[in-house]
Design a protein around this motif. Structure first.
Motif, PDB file in Angstrom:
ATOM      1  N   TRP A 111      44.387 174.013  91.318  1.00 34.64           N
ATOM      2  CA  TRP A 111      45.195 173.896  92.504  1.00 34.64           C
ATOM      3  C   TRP A 111      46.265 172.729  92.640  1.00 34.64           C
ATOM      4  O   TRP A 111      47.463 173.046  93.348  1.00 34.64           O
ATOM      5  CB  TRP A 111      44.546 173.797  93.674  1.00 34.64           C
ATOM      6  CG  TRP A 111      43.567 172.554  94.298  1.00 34.64           C
ATOM      7  CD1 TRP A 111      42.532 172.547  93.648  1.00 34.64           C
ATOM      8  CD2 TRP A 111      44.145 171.516  94.833  1.00 34.64           C
ATOM      9  NE1 TRP A 111      42.096 171.338  94.292  1.00 34.64           N
ATOM     10  CE2 TRP A 111      43.167 170.643  94.749  1.00 34.64           C
ATOM     11  CE3 TRP A 111      45.475 171.187  95.368  1.00 34.64           C
ATOM     12  CZ2 TRP A 111      43.390 169.376  95.541  1.00 34.64           C
ATOM     13  CZ3 TRP A 111      45.654 169.890  95.945  1.00 34.64           C
ATOM     14  CH2 TRP A 111      44.521 168.966  96.006  1.00 34.64           C
ATOM     15  N   TYR A 114      49.175 174.795  91.040  1.00 36.66           N
ATOM     16  CA  TYR A 114      49.659 175.686  91.974  1.00 36.66           C
ATOM     17  C   TYR A 114      50.289 175.173  93.282  1.00 36.66           C
ATOM     18  O   TYR A 114      51.330 176.068  93.658  1.00 36.66           O
ATOM     19  CB  TYR A 114      48.484 176.493  92.540  1.00 36.66           C
ATOM     20  CG  TYR A 114      47.610 177.377  91.280  1.00 36.66           C
ATOM     21  CD1 TYR A 114      48.499 177.980  90.356  1.00 36.66           C
ATOM     22  CD2 TYR A 114      46.202 177.237  91.506  1.00 36.66           C
ATOM     23  CE1 TYR A 114      47.609 178.547  89.199  1.00 36.66           C
ATOM     24  CE2 TYR A 114      45.689 178.113  90.350  1.00 36.66           C
ATOM     25  CZ  TYR A 114      46.142 178.615  89.498  1.00 36.66           C
ATOM     26  OH  TYR A 114      45.634 179.135  88.656  1.00 36.66           O
ATOM     27  N   ALA A 115      49.833 173.948  93.727  1.00 35.64           N
ATOM     28  CA  ALA A 115      50.522 173.524  94.854  1.00 35.64           C
ATOM     29  C   ALA A 115      52.012 172.866  94.491  1.00 35.64           C
ATOM     30  O   ALA A 115      52.909 172.915  95.129  1.00 35.64           O
ATOM     31  CB  ALA A 115      49.667 172.240  95.417  1.00 35.64           C
ATOM     32  N   GLY A 118      54.278 175.719  94.204  1.00 31.79           N
ATOM     33  CA  GLY A 118      54.386 176.238  95.660  1.00 31.79           C
ATOM     34  C   GLY A 118      55.649 175.280  96.320  1.00 31.79           C
ATOM     35  O   GLY A 118      56.376 175.792  96.945  1.00 31.79           O
ATOM     36  N   LEU A 119      55.456 174.100  95.971  1.00 29.98           N
ATOM     37  CA  LEU A 119      56.410 173.109  96.602  1.00 29.98           C
ATOM     38  C   LEU A 119      57.981 173.572  96.161  1.00 29.98           C
ATOM     39  O   LEU A 119      58.869 173.481  96.575  1.00 29.98           O
ATOM     40  CB  LEU A 119      56.080 171.735  96.158  1.00 29.98           C
ATOM     41  CG  LEU A 119      55.111 171.335  97.157  1.00 29.98           C
ATOM     42  CD1 LEU A 119      54.487 169.723  96.685  1.00 29.98           C
ATOM     43  CD2 LEU A 119      55.402 171.371  98.488  1.00 29.98           C
ATOM     44  N   VAL A 121      59.052 176.443  94.619  1.00 22.77           N
ATOM     45  CA  VAL A 121      59.496 177.665  95.289  1.00 22.77           C
ATOM     46  C   VAL A 121      59.868 177.539  96.797  1.00 22.77           C
ATOM     47  O   VAL A 121      60.909 177.897  97.244  1.00 22.77           O
ATOM     48  CB  VAL A 121      58.489 178.745  95.275  1.00 22.77           C
ATOM     49  CG1 VAL A 121      58.800 179.894  96.099  1.00 22.77           C
ATOM     50  CG2 VAL A 121      58.289 179.083  93.804  1.00 22.77           C
ATOM     51  N   LEU A 122      59.148 176.856  97.428  1.00 29.76           N
ATOM     52  CA  LEU A 122      59.416 176.345  99.053  1.00 29.76           C
ATOM     53  C   LEU A 122      60.598 175.782  99.147  1.00 29.76           C
ATOM     54  O   LEU A 122      61.604 176.073  99.861  1.00 29.76           O
ATOM     55  CB  LEU A 122      58.256 175.899  99.610  1.00 29.76           C
ATOM     56  CG  LEU A 122      58.593 175.384 101.079  1.00 29.76           C
ATOM     57  CD1 LEU A 122      58.570 176.885 101.935  1.00 29.76           C
ATOM     58  CD2 LEU A 122      57.220 174.491 101.648  1.00 29.76           C
TER      59      LEU A 122
END
Length: 138
Positions: A111, A114-115, A118-119, A121-122
């Motif tokens: 994770w 993955y985090a 995600g950061l 992409v965000l």
């Protein structure tokens, strides 16, 4: 040695290599180049008119080094995240490897990756929405 522990050992040594390379790049930049390097234009910005996924990373690192955490998060949240997660991993793993019994090194978890994705992409989405729809430039 189990697979997970072997992976953590490899990640620790890769982290040491990155730290050494970063120190070397900083030394060349600071001492040999006098702190100035010509900047190349960003393909995403010049051709596509949007921010790239890594846009703001250098500004975030500079802000973080100068103790401006909120600015660093605004410029690119991945940089403070990596400082905490990567720094914590390296520090605790190093202390465990030095034999400090009170410290158990942080273990690798998928994770974390993955985090980080995600950061990225965000950050990409938020900054480009602000730029394209409201004209807010970072």
């Amino acid at each position: 040695m189990d697979r997970k522990r072997k992976l953590e050992t490899e990640l620790f040594y890769i982290g040491l290599i990155f730290l050494a390379a970063g120190a070397g790049v900083w030394a060349v930049y600071h001492f040999a180049l006098g702190g100035t390097v010509p900047r190349m234009p960003c393909f995403f910005d010049k051709v596509l008119g949007i921010y790239c996924p890594g846009c703001g990373g250098t500004r975030a690192l500079t802000a973080l080094v100068h103790g401006r955490l909120l600015k660093a998060v605004w410029y690119h949240p991945l940089i403070p995240y990596l400082a905490v997660v990567g720094g914590g991993f390296m520090l605790t793993q190093g202390m465990e490897r030095l034999g400090i019994r009170q410290v158990r090194g942080w273990r690798y978890h998928a994770w974390y990756l993955y985090a980080a994705i995600g950061l990225i992409v965000l950050n990409f989405i938020v900054k480009n929405v602000l730029r394209l729809f409201w004209g807010i430039m970072m």
